[in-house]
Structure formats: structure tokens, C-alpha cells
Design a protein around this motif. Sequence first.
Motif, PDB file in Angstrom:
ATOM      1  N   TYR A 167       0.794  -1.226   0.000  1.00  8.43           N
ATOM      2  CA  TYR A 167       0.000   0.000   0.000  1.00  8.43           C
ATOM      3  C   TYR A 167       0.828   1.279   0.000  1.00  8.43           C
ATOM      4  N   PHE A 186     -10.576   0.763  -7.030  1.00  7.34           N
ATOM      5  CA  PHE A 186     -11.001  -0.459  -6.347  1.00  7.34           C
ATOM      6  C   PHE A 186     -12.229  -0.178  -5.486  1.00  7.34           C
ATOM      7  N   ASP A 188     -12.938  -1.716  -2.735  1.00  5.41           N
ATOM      8  CA  ASP A 188     -12.509  -1.747  -1.341  1.00  5.41           C
ATOM      9  C   ASP A 188     -11.111  -2.355  -1.307  1.00  5.41           C
ATOM     10  N   THR A 189     -10.441  -2.220  -0.172  1.00  2.00           N
ATOM     11  CA  THR A 189      -9.121  -2.830  -0.030  1.00  2.00           C
ATOM     12  C   THR A 189      -9.056  -3.605   1.277  1.00  2.00           C
ATOM     13  N   VAL A 190      -8.287  -4.670   1.278  1.00  2.00           N
ATOM     14  CA  VAL A 190      -8.094  -5.481   2.477  1.00  2.00           C
ATOM     15  C   VAL A 190      -6.592  -5.703   2.648  1.00  2.00           C
ATOM     16  N   THR A 191      -6.119  -5.565   3.866  1.00  2.00           N
ATOM     17  CA  THR A 191      -4.711  -5.857   4.130  1.00  2.00           C
ATOM     18  C   THR A 191      -4.587  -7.295   4.600  1.00  2.00           C
TER      19      THR A 191
END
Lengths: 299, 239
Positions: A167, A186, A188-191
Amino acid sequence: MKVPVLRKLVVVLMALTVVLAACGDDSGSTADGPTIRVRGQAFSEAVTIAEVYGQYLQAKGYDVELLTPAGFRTEAIDGLRNDELDLIVDYIGGSLTALAPDAATSSDPDEVVAVIGPAYEEIGATLLDYSPAVDGDAFVVRGDSPASTISDVAELGYVFGASAQCYERPQCYLGYTDPAIYGITFADTVTIEFGPLLGEALAANEVDAVVWNTTAPQIIEQGFKVLQDDQGLHPAQNIAPIISSSVLAEYGDQLSDDLNELSAAISTEDLLAWNTETDIAKRESDDVATEWLEAEGLN
Amino acid sequence: MLLGQAPVPRDIGVFEWLFDPNSWTGPDGILVSLANTVILCAVVVVVAIVTMVPLASWLAHTRRGEVSVSWTVTLSRAIPTFAVAGLLVPISLRSGWGFEPWPIFIALLLLALPPIFLNTYTAIQQVDPGVVDASRAMGYSETSVLVRVELALATSVMLAGVRVAAVTVVATEPIRAFLGGDGLGRYVRDGLGQNNDALVIAGAMLIAGLAGLTALSFRLVERFALPDGVRRLATTTTR
């Protein structure tokens, strides 16, 4: 009674000396120089790579000490710098970020090498030829995705998953979302921690795209596909050996020629095959390395 | 990570980041992360209380399973929380339940159950049998003996168990950030991943701060929630 015992001992000792001397000669090589200390980074692919380079040099008759794998790039480069290690193998794009964080990255390996070669010289090490084998960033989607290039993802409203590192990197998330490069929006984003969890999340539809590495065996196993980096964002990540300059000077061109011959023989498919053996079939890295060297006729 | 948000610069100071209002607001801000953490922890502790207090009270009141209970509880404290959550994540993903909240909820619940159970059980078990017999002799029903005598006298130790559970859960909840979730642990995770020491330290301070605050507020609850008689008893006996 004393004399025969002593005599036996002498005979045994003499025999041992002969055996030891034979061992010394047995390497059958002209290589004569200091011990080459090799240590792999502590993840399976790097461990196998270290075994391949170490066992190859041993077979060529060099005096090699294969140390227990430990640490990652920082520790490997520090090991070279502090004369604790003589040979490391690294991914050139990774070396670039470590040695010259401000330099522009490139998807052309020659441009990367032009920067890190001199940087390694400064810490008393020599970068040898890079291998055609590449383990770089891979933009991975499920097999049923309509996209074939990363650009295709721009309008798909995908949920993106990657490790925290991605990121903040211009060659990763920031590049994908940069309107001047990929301009992806995007949903959404997920780590997600780097590793098999990326594949689990992708398979479970928790995310639609993840950033993994090209030689992750799960990509094929789970029927995912790697999208083409059509904008050339990902830096070149060929593997390349880096050897202590003083050790190289003592052995001369023979050592660099031998190492270059090995590097040229390794392909990306080999890395993938090794990872499949170690990570999926759960086999030992040293056996995988020995078998590959035998199959290639390199030992 | 907020969509399109610039990463936290590496040369930022710990307090510079903590005192920047922008660090606190927005969907990635400290306030949202704090709320995520507090809500999950609160649910875990409440579920643990609701299940363990009745069970432990009943077992202790009827003097059932003394040995097996203490063994079970002691062993369950040896469960590695991170490993449990880590194992549950792929199972949850494959079952279509996603990263959250089940894996981390179950892992934290396993952490919260033992102290609450053990303290409730021990506290009731150690109520002076003379007092219990006296209340029976005065015509209290068994329920009244349990609720009005045993539980009342056990309150202080029970609340201590709840406090231990709550502090442990709050201090452990940040592992969630390493298992596909967010919450206060995200700053440590992002800081580690992005080689940003200030973010790691600030994140750790936030977690420690919340854990400390939790302990403190439970101390206050313990002080004011005790029944009058018990508090008088406690103060006279400790003096």
C-alpha cells in the motif's frame, strides 16, 4: 600386550591420514581459495536457491560452507558488508529498493543492474550476471475473471487485497491507482499477510485481486491467473548472485564463470517447480536442489 | 487503508502522528479503529460473562466437578490465541464466512472464558459455609442462597476475573489486524510492513493505553459496584 595396541593405533591413524588426504584431493578441482560462506534468506524459495548455488559450487570443488538460512534481504546484505557471508543470491529489484531507495525502478533488468552493480561494489561485493529466472510481483485474479491485463481491471470494481508493504509502494498499490499509470478504482481494499492467506481470500471471494509473487505454486494449483503488467509497473526481479569481491579476486574468473553458467541455467519455471516441491509436496530444500542439479547435469 | 490515501511518511515523529487530527478522523482513523476494537472486545467479554457466570455459579453452588473443572480451566489457558485464530481463518474463508468476525471472536472468547469462570467458581466456593448454612436456616431458598448470599459475597473476586479477562482481550485483540481485519492493531501491522517505526510505536502506545484504561475503569467499577455490606466487610477485614 602394549606394543600391539600401540601399533594398531598407529595403523589406524595412518589409515585415517590417508583417507583425509584423499578427501582433500577428491574434489578433483583446481579451485583453491578461501571458504565461501553461503546463507539463504529465510523463506522456502530462497532456501532452495541457496542450496542450489551452494551444492553446485561444492560439486565444482570449491570449499563451501552452507549456513542455516536466516533473515531476509537486509540481513543478507549486512552479512556481505560485515564479512560474515561471501555469497548471497537476491532479487535485483529488491536489492535496488534496499541499496538505492530513491532510484527509479524499472521493469528492464539491465537498468536495475546498472544501479545496483556499483552500489554492491561500494560494500565490497560484486554482482554477477542475473539469471533469466524471475520471481516478481504478480497481479493475480480468479480464473473466471474477464481481465487479461492489469488495465482491464480498471472498470471492474474489484476488491483488492495485498500486504501492508504494497500500500505504500509506487510499484504496487500506488501505481495501480495512479491515474497516470493504471488508474484503477477499487471498490474496497483489504490488508492480508503475504502468503497462502492471499490465495484463500481470493478463492473465498473475499477479494477479487491480490498481489502475490509470480512463483507462488498456489496460483496454478488453485486455478488463478496472473494478469499481464501492460504498463510495465512491476520492477524486474531476476535472481542474481552477489559475491564478496575479495573472495572473487582469490579464485579469479573461474568462479564468476561457474556462477554465471549456473545462473543462466535457472528459469522461472524451475523456481516454480522448486516451490511446488517444498511448499505443496513439503519436501526438503536440499533434496530438491540436489535432484535439480543432477537433472541438469550440473553436479 | 483508505482508498487513495497517501501512506504515512517514514520520517514522521510518534507524537507528530498521534497529535495530527487527520490521524484520528476518516475511515482509517484512530477513532474508527478504536471503535472497532472496543466493540469486538465488549461483545467478547459480555458473551463470556453471560455464559460463564451462571455455569460457574451453579457448579460451585452444587460443589460439582471440582477437580475436572480446575484442570479444564488451567489447560485452556495454555491455548495459543494467535494459532487458534490463524487456523480458524482459512476454515472461515472456505466456509464463506469471511475473514471476520468469527475466527478472532472465537479466539478471544477462549481467552476470556477461563479467568471469568475460575474467579466466579473460586469466589463462590470460598464463601464461608457458616454464612450459607445460616441463610438456609433463616429459610432462604436455594436460588436466594446463590444470588443473595453467595454471588453477593463473591462479587469482588468475580469482578476481578472480568477485569483480567477484559484487559487480556483488549491487549490481544490487535492480532486481528494480522488476520485480514482492522482495529487498533492496524497501525502496528502497517508500520511493520512499511518499515515505519513511528507508526509501530504509536500503534503500540494506543493499544497499551486502551488496555490500561480498561483496567482502570474496571477498578472503578469494582469500587462502586460492590454491595454496601460486602464493601463494609471488605474494608473492615483489610484494615
